[in-house]
Scaffold this active site. Sequence first.
Site, PDB file in Angstrom:
ATOM      1  N   GLN A 132       0.800  -1.162  -0.041  1.00 49.35           N
ATOM      2  CA  GLN A 132       0.038  -0.013   0.170  1.00 49.35           C
ATOM      3  C   GLN A 132       1.098   1.238  -0.026  1.00 49.35           C
ATOM      4  O   GLN A 132       1.342   1.788   1.022  1.00 49.35           O
ATOM      5  CB  GLN A 132      -0.978  -0.042   1.180  1.00 49.35           C
ATOM      6  CG  GLN A 132      -1.717   1.357   1.687  1.00 49.35           C
ATOM      7  CD  GLN A 132      -2.574   1.688   0.310  1.00 49.35           C
ATOM      8  OE1 GLN A 132      -3.179   0.696  -0.353  1.00 49.35           O
ATOM      9  NE2 GLN A 132      -2.510   2.956  -0.182  1.00 49.35           N
ATOM     10  N   HIS A 289     -16.442   4.097  -6.936  1.00 52.38           N
ATOM     11  CA  HIS A 289     -15.326   5.259  -6.481  1.00 52.38           C
ATOM     12  C   HIS A 289     -13.926   4.674  -7.224  1.00 52.38           C
ATOM     13  O   HIS A 289     -13.337   5.574  -7.645  1.00 52.38           O
ATOM     14  CB  HIS A 289     -15.250   5.182  -5.072  1.00 52.38           C
ATOM     15  CG  HIS A 289     -14.413   6.059  -4.452  1.00 52.38           C
ATOM     16  ND1 HIS A 289     -14.568   7.567  -4.167  1.00 52.38           N
ATOM     17  CD2 HIS A 289     -13.220   6.142  -4.209  1.00 52.38           C
ATOM     18  CE1 HIS A 289     -13.653   8.169  -3.738  1.00 52.38           C
ATOM     19  NE2 HIS A 289     -12.590   7.240  -3.534  1.00 52.38           N
ATOM     20  N   GLU A 290     -13.776   3.403  -7.138  1.00 46.84           N
ATOM     21  CA  GLU A 290     -12.441   3.111  -7.486  1.00 46.84           C
ATOM     22  C   GLU A 290     -12.240   3.186  -9.133  1.00 46.84           C
ATOM     23  O   GLU A 290     -11.347   3.538  -9.212  1.00 46.84           O
ATOM     24  CB  GLU A 290     -11.970   1.770  -6.943  1.00 46.84           C
ATOM     25  CG  GLU A 290     -12.167   1.426  -5.364  1.00 46.84           C
ATOM     26  CD  GLU A 290     -11.428   2.429  -4.568  1.00 46.84           C
ATOM     27  OE1 GLU A 290     -10.351   3.226  -5.067  1.00 46.84           O
ATOM     28  OE2 GLU A 290     -11.770   3.082  -3.422  1.00 46.84           O
ATOM     29  N   HIS A 293     -11.748   6.537 -10.171  1.00 46.91           N
ATOM     30  CA  HIS A 293      -9.958   6.827 -10.155  1.00 46.91           C
ATOM     31  C   HIS A 293      -9.568   6.591 -11.598  1.00 46.91           C
ATOM     32  O   HIS A 293      -8.217   7.243 -11.615  1.00 46.91           O
ATOM     33  CB  HIS A 293      -9.753   6.249  -8.845  1.00 46.91           C
ATOM     34  CG  HIS A 293      -9.618   6.891  -7.619  1.00 46.91           C
ATOM     35  ND1 HIS A 293      -9.088   8.430  -7.370  1.00 46.91           N
ATOM     36  CD2 HIS A 293     -10.109   6.557  -6.463  1.00 46.91           C
ATOM     37  CE1 HIS A 293      -9.228   8.747  -6.304  1.00 46.91           C
ATOM     38  NE2 HIS A 293      -9.724   7.596  -5.642  1.00 46.91           N
ATOM     39  N   GLU A 312      -9.656  13.105  -5.234  1.00 47.51           N
ATOM     40  CA  GLU A 312     -10.548  12.474  -4.445  1.00 47.51           C
ATOM     41  C   GLU A 312     -11.893  13.304  -4.480  1.00 47.51           C
ATOM     42  O   GLU A 312     -13.115  12.541  -4.750  1.00 47.51           O
ATOM     43  CB  GLU A 312     -10.226  12.447  -3.013  1.00 47.51           C
ATOM     44  CG  GLU A 312      -9.024  11.542  -2.672  1.00 47.51           C
ATOM     45  CD  GLU A 312      -9.461  10.093  -3.244  1.00 47.51           C
ATOM     46  OE1 GLU A 312     -10.556   9.753  -3.420  1.00 47.51           O
ATOM     47  OE2 GLU A 312      -8.409   9.368  -2.991  1.00 47.51           O
ATOM     48  N   TYR A 377     -12.369  14.606  -0.167  1.00 44.58           N
ATOM     49  CA  TYR A 377     -13.325  13.884  -0.545  1.00 44.58           C
ATOM     50  C   TYR A 377     -14.721  14.650  -0.720  1.00 44.58           C
ATOM     51  O   TYR A 377     -15.279  14.977  -1.785  1.00 44.58           O
ATOM     52  CB  TYR A 377     -13.861  12.517   0.078  1.00 44.58           C
ATOM     53  CG  TYR A 377     -12.626  11.507   0.196  1.00 44.58           C
ATOM     54  CD1 TYR A 377     -12.812  10.372  -0.689  1.00 44.58           C
ATOM     55  CD2 TYR A 377     -11.586  11.672   1.004  1.00 44.58           C
ATOM     56  CE1 TYR A 377     -11.729   9.378  -0.505  1.00 44.58           C
ATOM     57  CE2 TYR A 377     -10.441  10.886   1.043  1.00 44.58           C
ATOM     58  CZ  TYR A 377     -10.582   9.547   0.271  1.00 44.58           C
ATOM     59  OH  TYR A 377      -9.466   8.725   0.230  1.00 44.58           O
TER      60      TYR A 377
END
Length: 606
Positions: A132, A289-290, A293, A312, A377
């Site tokens: 990560q 959401h992902e 991106h 975001e 966000y």
Amino acid sequence: MVNDPNSLSNTSDVQTTHIHLDLSVNFAKKILSGYVILDLLTLRKDVSEIILDTRDIDVRQVLLDEKPLKFHFAPSDEKFGSALHIELPENFAENKSFKLKLDYNTSPTCTAAQWLEPSQTCGKKYPYFFTQCQAIHARSLLPCQDTPAIKLTYSAHIRSPYQTLMSAIIVGEEDTGDGTKIYKFEQLTKIPSYLIALAIGNIKGKKIGPRSTVWTEPENLEASAWEFADTEKFIATGEDLLTPYEWGKYDLLVLPPSFPYGGMENPSLTFVTPTLLAGDRSLVDVVAHEISHSWMGNLVTSTNWEHFWLNEGWTVFVERKILGRLHGEKERQFQSIIGYRHLMDSIEKFGADNPLTALAPKLDGVDPDDSFSSVPYEKGFNFLYYIEKIVGGPQVFEPYMKAYVKQFMGRSITTDDWKDYLFKYMEENHGPEKKEALLKIDWDRWINAPGLPPVKNEFDQTFSKACSQLAKRWDDARNNDTFEGFSPNDIKDFNSNQKMVFLQRLFECPPFPYKAIEALDKVYNLTNVMNSEVRFWWQEVCLRTGYEPIFPHVVKFVTEQGRMKYVRPLYRSLNRCNSELAKKTFLENKSFYHPIAATMIERDIM
């Protein structure tokens, strides 16, 4: 190039254009070892050294054209690691391309990595490894210019005994004859360093769409494939709103439960938490959401973490556009109400005067992880929603969204870059009246002032009204002896988001007496709900009261998954009720959590 206060590298002198990794995984020592080749380009004349970001990395040698170079590490900074200074053999001219090869290995304390024992996985038989890198943890995985200002392609050869996946396209596998394989990857679309991702373990895949495979441990494979079966609808809707999908494939990796986030938008391979496996597809909107991106953040990237809202805020805005098209405008409005509640919670936690609650905060000397909240966000979403209304609604704003992605795709930008293009586009395509409308916005307060937005948007209350009304009935009845008039039918038509908002409204009330908590659970059976969002808010309502029968259920929830959205608030709430239990639970399970999560929880309660 805009300065990045969170990077130690000399990005104004030189930039990386490509990275090649050649690494072997060692589960016994919990390290990766091998080398990285950096393709570099000088940006000015008389460049005499290369400075790279590192954290707890052992560099054995640095080579240029097979010749070793002198190098040294600057003293370590607790927040940002150690600058690696590499001395060039001569001053390089502007626009010179060259390659550096660095032999190195990571440390067992690599903050980008989590090494899981077999007991920490679903199958309990094999170890597991994943990374990560957001925000500034790539520097613990490899020596690099660890800043979103630099976008690059990458390739990798990874020697591993188990299935290996990366945020890239797999282009080959090679048996080594010693029980390992070399997995070969290429990512040909430019990305920032924080999107380099690697996962290794007993992982199986199942195709769920024309360009999507879901990967996970075998024990979760069928459930994951069923849960995420509608992924292609999200991608296609995003393409309709924006531009063609750039990344070739869109795969999902459902990680072991210690993964600290809901999702991570690693290109070609989104990481998601198993807490989304509700069994009824009620939580899969996280994937919207992902997927968003793929355009906002991955294609168009903020130049540093001070402009993180460009990643975001835009992503939440597109995500809700997708959900509105798939589930209806009232659902988009309802999600916006939920989001504003999260924004209020974050600002209350930080303090309304805290400069970190500005949309574009100053992060000199600040670890970006310490600034993480709902502000970029939800404040970002509300800003874009407000601008959309100001310029004339979706019919004006949605064509601009496509133009915005086309204008900046492949680049890293600042808030000023975004703002300048917004003015330019609106004036060129819609005339001076749109420019005049934009000029009426209080830009400084929206972007630079801490606290809540200067304008509160109005959202449709259809879905939220019933939640608020039911919460008020319970608040009015809090001291009743029998709680007559309540039944399971109260929430039988609620979707999972409405149940969550109902509980949020209860949480906003003064703490309920024990008998009210007992009645709520008896009527709605909330303690046994497995939807993670509902479960979380119910436990928060109970902990606000100090309701001791919920303590073991909280302990179970925070030790069976490590998603920071849940575990950090629950640990804080449990700590207020019973600090001994909270600290004991954390210390006994600290190794279960991802290093990022463990650090943040420890700061919260210890």
